[in-house]
Design a protein around this motif. Structure first.
Motif, PDB file in Angstrom:
ATOM      1  N   TYR A  61       0.827  -1.214   0.000  1.00 17.37           N
ATOM      2  CA  TYR A  61       0.000   0.000   0.000  1.00 17.37           C
ATOM      3  C   TYR A  61       0.854   1.254   0.000  1.00 17.37           C
ATOM      4  O   TYR A  61       0.425   2.317  -0.447  1.00 17.37           O
ATOM      5  CB  TYR A  61      -0.961   0.010   1.196  1.00 17.37           C
ATOM      6  N   TYR A  62       2.086   1.160   0.505  1.00 16.75           N
ATOM      7  CA  TYR A  62       2.980   2.311   0.603  1.00 16.75           C
ATOM      8  C   TYR A  62       3.648   2.617  -0.734  1.00 16.75           C
ATOM      9  O   TYR A  62       3.942   3.769  -1.045  1.00 16.75           O
ATOM     10  CB  TYR A  62       4.038   2.020   1.656  1.00 16.75           C
ATOM     11  N   MET A  63       3.886   1.561  -1.523  1.00 18.81           N
ATOM     12  CA  MET A  63       4.619   1.714  -2.772  1.00 18.81           C
ATOM     13  C   MET A  63       3.712   1.812  -3.991  1.00 18.81           C
ATOM     14  O   MET A  63       4.193   1.958  -5.112  1.00 18.81           O
ATOM     15  CB  MET A  63       5.582   0.535  -2.957  1.00 18.81           C
ATOM     16  N   GLN A  64       2.408   1.738  -3.806  1.00 20.02           N
ATOM     17  CA  GLN A  64       1.512   1.724  -4.955  1.00 20.02           C
ATOM     18  C   GLN A  64       1.242   3.105  -5.530  1.00 20.02           C
ATOM     19  O   GLN A  64       0.842   3.226  -6.683  1.00 20.02           O
ATOM     20  CB  GLN A  64       0.181   1.057  -4.576  1.00 20.02           C
ATOM     21  N   CYS A 113      10.139   1.915  10.592  1.00 21.97           N
ATOM     22  CA  CYS A 113       9.314   0.710  10.583  1.00 21.97           C
ATOM     23  C   CYS A 113       7.893   1.073  10.176  1.00 21.97           C
ATOM     24  O   CYS A 113       7.481   2.221  10.309  1.00 21.97           O
ATOM     25  CB  CYS A 113       9.305   0.044  11.964  1.00 21.97           C
ATOM     26  N   PRO A 114       7.129   0.088   9.707  1.00 19.77           N
ATOM     27  CA  PRO A 114       5.701   0.340   9.456  1.00 19.77           C
ATOM     28  C   PRO A 114       4.918   0.334  10.754  1.00 19.77           C
ATOM     29  O   PRO A 114       5.375  -0.200  11.780  1.00 19.77           O
ATOM     30  CB  PRO A 114       5.303  -0.825   8.547  1.00 19.77           C
ATOM     31  N   ALA A 159      -4.610  -3.197   7.190  1.00 21.10           N
ATOM     32  CA  ALA A 159      -3.422  -2.636   7.838  1.00 21.10           C
ATOM     33  C   ALA A 159      -3.790  -1.848   9.089  1.00 21.10           C
ATOM     34  O   ALA A 159      -3.031  -1.829  10.068  1.00 21.10           O
ATOM     35  CB  ALA A 159      -2.661  -1.744   6.853  1.00 21.10           C
ATOM     36  N   ARG A 160      -4.954  -1.184   9.092  1.00 22.17           N
ATOM     37  CA  ARG A 160      -5.403  -0.496  10.310  1.00 22.17           C
ATOM     38  C   ARG A 160      -5.553  -1.487  11.457  1.00 22.17           C
ATOM     39  O   ARG A 160      -5.120  -1.231  12.588  1.00 22.17           O
ATOM     40  CB  ARG A 160      -6.733   0.208  10.065  1.00 22.17           C
ATOM     41  N   LEU A 161      -6.197  -2.605  11.173  1.00 25.96           N
ATOM     42  CA  LEU A 161      -6.405  -3.604  12.222  1.00 25.96           C
ATOM     43  C   LEU A 161      -5.072  -4.190  12.683  1.00 25.96           C
ATOM     44  O   LEU A 161      -4.849  -4.380  13.889  1.00 25.96           O
ATOM     45  CB  LEU A 161      -7.331  -4.704  11.722  1.00 25.96           C
ATOM     46  N   ALA A 162      -4.183  -4.462  11.737  1.00 22.31           N
ATOM     47  CA  ALA A 162      -2.870  -4.996  12.107  1.00 22.31           C
ATOM     48  C   ALA A 162      -2.100  -4.004  12.971  1.00 22.31           C
ATOM     49  O   ALA A 162      -1.429  -4.388  13.939  1.00 22.31           O
ATOM     50  CB  ALA A 162      -2.078  -5.341  10.845  1.00 22.31           C
ATOM     51  N   ALA A 163      -2.200  -2.704  12.641  1.00 24.91           N
ATOM     52  CA  ALA A 163      -1.520  -1.689  13.448  1.00 24.91           C
ATOM     53  C   ALA A 163      -2.116  -1.618  14.848  1.00 24.91           C
ATOM     54  O   ALA A 163      -1.384  -1.535  15.847  1.00 24.91           O
ATOM     55  CB  ALA A 163      -1.626  -0.328  12.759  1.00 24.91           C
ATOM     56  N   LEU A 215      -7.611 -11.460   8.739  1.00 24.66           N
ATOM     57  CA  LEU A 215      -7.155 -10.210   9.340  1.00 24.66           C
ATOM     58  C   LEU A 215      -6.603 -10.426  10.740  1.00 24.66           C
ATOM     59  O   LEU A 215      -6.018  -9.528  11.312  1.00 24.66           O
ATOM     60  CB  LEU A 215      -8.311  -9.203   9.394  1.00 24.66           C
ATOM     61  N   ASN A 216      -6.826 -11.568  11.340  1.00 23.75           N
ATOM     62  CA  ASN A 216      -6.359 -11.810  12.708  1.00 23.75           C
ATOM     63  C   ASN A 216      -4.878 -12.145  12.727  1.00 23.75           C
ATOM     64  O   ASN A 216      -4.330 -12.598  11.761  1.00 23.75           O
ATOM     65  CB  ASN A 216      -7.152 -12.960  13.338  1.00 23.75           C
TER      66      ASN A 216
END
Length: 579
Positions: A295-298, A423-424, A451-455, A578-579
């Motif tokens: 998502y950062y490189m797109q 870091c992400p 990515a929101r959930l992972a963060a 997502l978990n």
């Protein structure tokens, strides 16, 4: 209705100053959100405005906002007889495919889980309009929806004339507003001239804005006055200090040569950014890498040159964003310091006992406000871009040399007590339970939901029991009802996840990550949420006054942020990946 908004505008600063507290109360106490299925007392129901999701208010707002706006070649009319939030969210300008945490009305979803700070009601009824023409869409409205100019001038004069400190605050911030207003106009004019001289023939944002210039400027100035009133009230209540750049006469921002260089760089960047915006040109970064998330490189967010991946981008970013908000960005972000201070008071913590992580610190400007308020706090500033981290190091070093030249505040560069980490947000290389507080400003609208959930899960891992997360980002659907018909227009500025973000139930997402919602604040175009980590695996974190979280907030209510038709279940059940 205008008079009611004006009364609300005048009342907010008084409420923020007047409420009592065991330790110089920071703001009026946040009210506990009532379960949406519980009818309010008759007297309160008669006095309260319609809720943000009711057809009555939506019909009134839709009628006031005008009859149509355009997105590309398609003309979109409001639904006959008014709109519901389900209708608004599915308009092309607001629409994104439904995901596990999608709701039609994010504000009502918040009300089911969070304590609501008085600023939530204030900004919900503060009716300036979001005009999408400023980012290239031709939204046909019917003029300003804001309070009458006399109301705003009354708010300004009452605050500015209170004492010398207030007068100095207003002189600085009104001057700052004027400067960034002129800078923003200069960027739009320069782009328009470039487009005209090149024979491009495209309609420019400058043309769109000047078609309704008075309403556009009035709306922005009204937003600024109300936001500065709220910011000053927080300062007067002891939530945080006056901004250090304002109170430092030798600060480089008062150097004409420094300001001229920054302004010239911004105008050049504005021309390039708006050209890419109109042409919908290539948005890929200047290099490829497998070291960063997809998502950062797109794409290069905001159509800015090089995205997040150059020193040039980092050098113009602060000026660009303050120009976008006409100089009120800092004041909006400082609301995060209110949330942090309230948590510290409730926990009985002082700065040296707190270890704080700021995720996605960008250029580090906001981190300098954290350090200026809490010099003894040990902090870590992280970002994915090495170029922005370098700018953050420079900003922290400048703050240290200017404000604490002889102090030894801890490890890290310049003995400033701050370390830097690349870091992400969702993979921070620090041990479990190693931080007391996690702060994040303006990141989540640029992340996909997964990515929101992972963060959020990563921050829950990093926090000690009883620790807090303070999340700062854009308003969502329902927070500012007058803006809702075109809120998603910002997604047109190369923000691929913004429309999903404005309909994301953040309370449910953080609960799924193991954190408990605490308080919600609004600050003009910005909202702030705070969360806490339970003290035991199955226990309850303290809320204000030590009480347990309200009964019933876990359950969804009939009209409080209901799931969309196919969004139904909690994320863990709806999407185990997502978990």
């Amino acid at each position: 209705m205008i008079a009611a908004r004006g009364a609300a505008a005048r009342a907010l600063p008084r409420a923020l100053r007047a409420a009592p507290s065991p330790a110089r109360r920071l703001a009026a106490p946040a009210r506990a959100a009532q379960p949406a299925t519980e009818a309010p007392p008759a007297a309160a129901a008669a006095a309260a405005p319609p809720g943000p999701g009711t057809d009555q208010q939506l019909r009134a707002r839709t009628a006031a906002a005008g009859t149509a706006f355009t997105l590309g070649d398609e003309k979109i009319e409001p639904p006959p007889g008014g709109a519901t939030y389900a209708d608004l969210r599915r308009r092309p300008i607001n629409y994104s495919p439904e995901t596990p945490f999608t709701v039609d009305n994010a504000a009502e979803a918040d009300a089911a889980r969070f304590r609501l700070h008085p600023s939530v009601d204030f900004w919900r009824s503060f009716g300036t309009r979001f005009d999408s023409r400023s980012i290239g869409n031709d939204f046909r409205g019917s003029g300003s929806l804001g309070p009458e100019s006399s109301d705003v001038l009354g708010m300004l004069s009452a605050s500015a004339l209170a004492d010398a400190e207030s007068a100095a605050y207003w002189a600085y911030h009104l001057g700052r507003t004027g400067f960034f207003l002129v800078s923003s106009a200069a960027g739009a004019v320069a782009h328009h001239l470039t487009e005209t001289l090149s024979g491009g023939g495209r309609r420019t944002p400058f043309q769109n804005l000047t078609a309704n210039a008075r309403a556009e400027v009035e709306n922005r100035l009204k937003e600024g006055v109300a936001m500065f009133s709220q910011d000053l009230a927080n300062i007067k209540a002891g939530a945080y200090k006056l901004p250090w750049d304002m109170t430092t006469p030798t600060h480089r921002q008062f150097n004409p040569a420094f300001v001229a260089r920054k302004a010239a760089t911004f105008v050049g960047e504005a021309v390039e950014t708006l050209n890419r915006r109109l042409s919908r040109g290539d948005t890929s970064p200047w290099f490829n890498s497998t070291m960063y998330p997809d998502y950062y490189m797109q794409n290069t967010f905001h159509y800015q040159t090089d995205g997040w991946l150059s020193a040039r981008s980092a050098g113009v970013y602060e000026f660009s964003t303050e120009s976008l908000f006409f100089g009120r960005q800092d004041s909006m972000q400082r609301t995060a310091l209110l949330a942090l201070r309230e948590w510290m008071e409730e926990e009985g913590r002082d700065a040296p006992s707190v270890r704080l992580l700021e995720v996605a610190c960008g250029t580090g400007r906001f981190h300098t406000f954290v350090k200026d308020n809490y010099p003894g706090m040990q902090t870590v500033a992280s970002d994915l871009s090495p170029f922005y981290l370098s700018a953050a190091r420079d900003n922290l070093g400048y703050w240290k040399r200017t404000r604490q030249p002889d102090a030894r505040l801890g490890g890290g560069p310049f003995e400033a007590g701050t370390k830097f980490l690349q870091c992400p947000a969702e993979a921070v290389p620090e041990p479990d339970e190693s931080f007391d507080a996690v702060l994040c400003v303006y990141l989540f609208h640029e992340l996909p939901e997964s990515a929101r959930l992972a963060a959020a899960k990563e921050w829950a891992r990093l926090l000690k029991p009883g620790g807090t997360v303070v999340l700062v980002d854009s308003c969502q659907l329902g927070d500012r009802p007058a803006w809702d018909p075109t809120l998603g227009a910002f997604g047109e500025f190369n923000e691929p996840h913004y429309r999903n973000y404005i309909a994301c139930d953040m309370g449910a997402l953080f609960e799924a990550a193991g954190l408990q919602p605490r308080t919600k604040y609004l600050a003009s175009a910005t909202k702030v949420w705070s969360f806490v980590k339970p003290r035991t695996a199955g226990g309850e974190a303290r809320t204000a006054g030590g009480e347990a979280p309200m009964a019933g907030v876990e359950a969804r209510t009939a009209n409080g942020g209901s799931r969309t038709a196919d969004g139904g279940a909690r994320a863990a059940a709806a999407d185990p990946s997502l978990n």
